[in-house]
Write an enzyme that holds these catalytic residues in place. Sequence first.
Site, short mmCIF file in Angstrom:
data_model
loop_
_atom_site.label_atom_id
_atom_site.label_comp_id
_atom_site.label_asym_id
_atom_site.label_seq_id
_atom_site.Cartn_x
_atom_site.Cartn_y
_atom_site.Cartn_z
N HIS A 80 -30.51 -32.56 13.11
CA HIS A 80 -31.66 -33.15 13.78
C HIS A 80 -31.20 -34.30 14.69
O HIS A 80 -30.98 -35.41 14.20
CB HIS A 80 -32.66 -33.69 12.76
CG HIS A 80 -33.41 -32.65 12.02
ND1 HIS A 80 -34.60 -32.13 12.46
CD2 HIS A 80 -33.11 -32.00 10.86
CE1 HIS A 80 -35.04 -31.23 11.61
NE2 HIS A 80 -34.15 -31.12 10.63
N CYS A 87 -32.64 -27.22 14.30
CA CYS A 87 -32.74 -26.83 12.89
C CYS A 87 -33.22 -25.38 12.79
O CYS A 87 -32.56 -24.50 13.33
CB CYS A 87 -33.62 -27.80 12.12
SG CYS A 87 -33.41 -27.66 10.31
N GLU A 120 -32.96 -35.98 16.70
CA GLU A 120 -34.01 -37.00 16.73
C GLU A 120 -33.95 -37.92 15.52
O GLU A 120 -34.60 -38.98 15.50
CB GLU A 120 -35.38 -36.33 16.84
CG GLU A 120 -35.96 -35.75 15.57
CD GLU A 120 -35.40 -34.38 15.20
OE1 GLU A 120 -35.94 -33.76 14.27
OE2 GLU A 120 -34.40 -33.94 15.82
#
Length: 216
Positions: free
Chosen positions: A197, A87, A199
């Site tokens: 992202h 990001c 994750e």
Amino acid sequence: MELSEGRKKVVVFDYGFGNVRSAERALARAGADVEITRDFDTAMNADGLLVPGVGAFAACMRGLKEARGDWIIGRRLSGGRPVMGICVGMQILFARGIEHGVETEGLDEWPGAVEPLQAAVVPHMGWNTVDAPADSRLFAGLAPDARFYFVHSYAVQDWSLEVHNPALSAPRVTWSTHGKPFVAAVENGALWGTQFHPEKSGDAGAQLLTNWIGTL
């Protein structure tokens, strides 16, 4: 930190910007030994360095410099040691960021400007597909319609780095579209980054992190 046998050590660089706990959990599930730290020696010696980032470009750059992260990233890359930005952690790798008409210098590892998205709805928040090169190592094993989670109002919308030396591999640039195309990921030697992202991107994000760890 003592390594488990056969597992790579990844440092999540803690400079005050980014959801470091989510990144730590995702990397651990993907098979890495993970430590959250801003310790210079630990960050320098890890197999991989993950640089998260949430918030304003200028604030992230200030925090990174205060933690000597700019120096750590530069030293690692000069020695071919892998670094991955996520990001805003990817955005600061570019030459500059432009927010509210204010221009801030980035790390200039890649040319280009991070600029406001040109779209009817901003921020770009939610799931989206990407267009990855066929030879991408980051997206290996992922379906063409795999979706990733984005939360951002700014992006790099023009890629200008060209490689004319045949001995060097050209960067692999992955694109997505929100209003107009923007850079969603880059693989460039030891330096990789994603605008989305991983994750927060479920199974697709987990596979992507596993792919990165597998290159360390």
